[in-house]
Design a protein around this motif. Structure first.
Motif, PDB file in Angstrom:
ATOM      1  N   PRO A  14      -7.107  70.118-124.099  1.00 25.32           N
ATOM      2  CA  PRO A  14      -8.536  70.432-124.225  1.00 25.32           C
ATOM      3  C   PRO A  14      -9.145  70.754-122.874  1.00 25.32           C
ATOM      4  O   PRO A  14      -8.867  70.093-121.876  1.00 25.32           O
ATOM      5  CB  PRO A  14      -9.125  69.141-124.815  1.00 25.32           C
ATOM      6  N   GLU A  15      -9.964  71.810-122.846  1.00 29.39           N
ATOM      7  CA  GLU A  15     -10.629  72.184-121.606  1.00 29.39           C
ATOM      8  C   GLU A  15     -11.739  71.187-121.274  1.00 29.39           C
ATOM      9  O   GLU A  15     -12.432  70.682-122.154  1.00 29.39           O
ATOM     10  CB  GLU A  15     -11.222  73.590-121.728  1.00 29.39           C
ATOM     11  N   ALA A  16     -11.876  70.954-119.983  1.00 25.99           N
ATOM     12  CA  ALA A  16     -12.895  70.012-119.531  1.00 25.99           C
ATOM     13  C   ALA A  16     -14.293  70.586-119.758  1.00 25.99           C
ATOM     14  O   ALA A  16     -14.530  71.770-119.539  1.00 25.99           O
ATOM     15  CB  ALA A  16     -12.700  69.692-118.052  1.00 25.99           C
ATOM     16  N   SER A  17     -15.207  69.724-120.207  1.00 25.45           N
ATOM     17  CA  SER A  17     -16.581  70.158-120.421  1.00 25.45           C
ATOM     18  C   SER A  17     -17.327  70.162-119.093  1.00 25.45           C
ATOM     19  O   SER A  17     -16.826  69.693-118.068  1.00 25.45           O
ATOM     20  CB  SER A  17     -17.271  69.217-121.406  1.00 25.45           C
ATOM     21  N   GLU A  18     -18.551  70.697-119.101  1.00 20.98           N
ATOM     22  CA  GLU A  18     -19.349  70.734-117.880  1.00 20.98           C
ATOM     23  C   GLU A  18     -19.653  69.326-117.380  1.00 20.98           C
ATOM     24  O   GLU A  18     -19.698  69.079-116.169  1.00 20.98           O
ATOM     25  CB  GLU A  18     -20.646  71.501-118.139  1.00 20.98           C
ATOM     26  N   LYS A  19     -19.841  68.384-118.305  1.00 21.81           N
ATOM     27  CA  LYS A  19     -20.100  67.005-117.896  1.00 21.81           C
ATOM     28  C   LYS A  19     -18.895  66.412-117.178  1.00 21.81           C
ATOM     29  O   LYS A  19     -19.040  65.734-116.153  1.00 21.81           O
ATOM     30  CB  LYS A  19     -20.463  66.158-119.125  1.00 21.81           C
ATOM     31  N   GLN A  20     -17.705  66.687-117.714  1.00 23.55           N
ATOM     32  CA  GLN A  20     -16.501  66.163-117.087  1.00 23.55           C
ATOM     33  C   GLN A  20     -16.267  66.784-115.719  1.00 23.55           C
ATOM     34  O   GLN A  20     -15.822  66.122-114.783  1.00 23.55           O
ATOM     35  CB  GLN A  20     -15.292  66.413-117.996  1.00 23.55           C
ATOM     36  N   LEU A  21     -16.573  68.075-115.597  1.00 20.27           N
ATOM     37  CA  LEU A  21     -16.431  68.741-114.302  1.00 20.27           C
ATOM     38  C   LEU A  21     -17.390  68.142-113.276  1.00 20.27           C
ATOM     39  O   LEU A  21     -17.033  67.944-112.110  1.00 20.27           O
ATOM     40  CB  LEU A  21     -16.691  70.244-114.450  1.00 20.27           C
ATOM     41  N   LEU A  22     -18.620  67.853-113.693  1.00 21.76           N
ATOM     42  CA  LEU A  22     -19.587  67.246-112.794  1.00 21.76           C
ATOM     43  C   LEU A  22     -19.129  65.859-112.374  1.00 21.76           C
ATOM     44  O   LEU A  22     -19.234  65.485-111.194  1.00 21.76           O
ATOM     45  CB  LEU A  22     -20.963  67.178-113.474  1.00 21.76           C
ATOM     46  N   LEU A  23     -18.612  65.090-113.327  1.00 23.84           N
ATOM     47  CA  LEU A  23     -18.114  63.751-113.012  1.00 23.84           C
ATOM     48  C   LEU A  23     -16.952  63.825-112.025  1.00 23.84           C
ATOM     49  O   LEU A  23     -16.887  63.042-111.060  1.00 23.84           O
ATOM     50  CB  LEU A  23     -17.669  63.057-114.305  1.00 23.84           C
ATOM     51  N   ALA A  24     -16.054  64.783-112.237  1.00 22.07           N
ATOM     52  CA  ALA A  24     -14.913  64.942-111.322  1.00 22.07           C
ATOM     53  C   ALA A  24     -15.377  65.333-109.932  1.00 22.07           C
ATOM     54  O   ALA A  24     -14.843  64.858-108.923  1.00 22.07           O
ATOM     55  CB  ALA A  24     -13.951  65.985-111.878  1.00 22.07           C
ATOM     56  N   ALA A  25     -16.408  66.192-109.860  1.00 21.74           N
ATOM     57  CA  ALA A  25     -16.927  66.613-108.557  1.00 21.74           C
ATOM     58  C   ALA A  25     -17.558  65.442-107.809  1.00 21.74           C
ATOM     59  O   ALA A  25     -17.370  65.287-106.597  1.00 21.74           O
ATOM     60  CB  ALA A  25     -17.943  67.741-108.743  1.00 21.74           C
ATOM     61  N   LEU A  26     -18.291  64.585-108.519  1.00 22.85           N
ATOM     62  CA  LEU A  26     -18.903  63.420-107.879  1.00 22.85           C
ATOM     63  C   LEU A  26     -17.847  62.452-107.359  1.00 22.85           C
ATOM     64  O   LEU A  26     -17.975  61.899-106.264  1.00 22.85           O
ATOM     65  CB  LEU A  26     -19.834  62.717-108.873  1.00 22.85           C
ATOM     66  N   LYS A  27     -16.789  62.261-108.145  1.00 19.26           N
ATOM     67  CA  LYS A  27     -15.710  61.376-107.694  1.00 19.26           C
ATOM     68  C   LYS A  27     -15.004  61.955-106.470  1.00 19.26           C
ATOM     69  O   LYS A  27     -14.600  61.215-105.568  1.00 19.26           O
ATOM     70  CB  LYS A  27     -14.708  61.170-108.830  1.00 19.26           C
ATOM     71  N   LYS A  28     -14.895  63.274-106.439  1.00 22.45           N
ATOM     72  CA  LYS A  28     -14.260  63.921-105.282  1.00 22.45           C
ATOM     73  C   LYS A  28     -15.120  63.737-104.035  1.00 22.45           C
ATOM     74  O   LYS A  28     -14.598  63.487-102.937  1.00 22.45           O
ATOM     75  CB  LYS A  28     -14.081  65.411-105.574  1.00 22.45           C
TER      76      LYS A  28
END
Length: 286
Positions: free
Chosen positions: A231-245
């Protein structure tokens, strides 16, 4: 000695010798050949092929020929690095075909280029109208490089966001089902994070052919079993990943910085991002 065995030994020896010579000549020989290098490559190949199959040729007679034809390009390359006039003589100069949007017919005739050939090369560059071209030049190796007019150039991120952050190269963190620790560390991540991301996507490490992490901390994986859809990551998941990075980057900066003031600043910002994540992570996971 049987003929087939002698031919095999000669061929293997010549192949090893050519490999060593190719390494000496450098990678340029494999990609961008000048006219001189092209002639040398063909000649050396012919000599080697003849020595492999024609057993009447004495190796003592053939090896000097190969060495001369191989060492001369090395000498020419060395002189070319030191002397531009010699380099221009050996490799040639580039020829301008289009300047300020106008085709230079005399230069086309000089290079024996027809307008049909020019249009063909432009189409290979995804250019179908001469009116869109500001500048075009034929390089010594035969490539045609094209500069479009300003209004015809594709829009770049820098045109919209002048101070856009630099994009970092993706890091390959899994290959053939094995974790590569060095790229993972370069991305500021660890095995625990990687395992969590794989669990989110519902895949196992052993089934991953290759996986990369982009500059935003997003993991993309290609599986051995192509029937499995990730499953492709949603915009929320991408934002969460960016914050963790961002949090991980601040922590790395704090560890690598020796200045106490800068270290304290990085630690403070990492703590702020951590507090922010504690508040928004439940929302972004849904």
């Amino acid at each position: 000695m049987p003929i087939w065995l002698e031919a095999s030994i000669r061929s293997a020896s010549i192949l090893i010798g050519l490999f060593i010579i190719t390494r000496m000549l450098g990678k340029k020989q494999l990609s961008k050949l000048s006219f001189f290098e092209y002639i040398v490559g063909i000649t050396v190949g012919d000599i080697a092929a003849a020595m492999s199959v024609d057993l009447s040729i004495n190796l003592r007679e053939g090896i000097p020929s190969i060495l001369i034809w191989s060492l001369v390009p090395v000498a020419v390359s060395y002189i070319s690095l030191k002397n531009k006039k010699f380099r221009d003589f050996v490799e040639g100069n580039s020829t301008v075909f289009i300047k300020n949007g106008k085709v230079l017919e005399d230069n086309l005739k000089k290079e024996k280029y027809t307008i049909d050939e020019l249009m063909e090369q432009l189409r290979k560059k995804d250019v179908f109208r001469l009116a869109d071209v500001e500048f075009a030049v034929l390089e010594p190796n035969g490539d045609l490089n094209v500069l479009l007019k300003r209004e015809k150039q594709p829009l770049a991120v820098g045109d919209v966001f002048p101070n856009a952050p630099n994009e970092k190269e993706p890091q390959t963190v899994i290959m053939d089902g094995k974790i590569l620790d060095e790229p993972l560390s370069t991305a500021g991540l660890n095995r625990r994070w990687l395992q969590m991301e794989l669990e989110k996507q519902g895949v196992t490490l052993e089934n991953v052919f290759i996986a990369q992490v982009d500059s935003y901390g997003q993991l993309t994986a290609d599986l051995y079993d192509d029937k499995i859809q990730i499953p492709e990551a949603s915009e929320k998941q991408l934002l969460l990943a960016a914050l963790k990075k961002v949090e991980a980057d601040f922590e790395i900066f704090a560890l690598e910085t020796k200045a106490e003031e800068a270290k304290a600043m990085y630690q403070k910002n990492a703590e702020k991002i951590r507090n922010l994540l504690a508040k928004v992570e439940p929302l972004l996971k849904n």
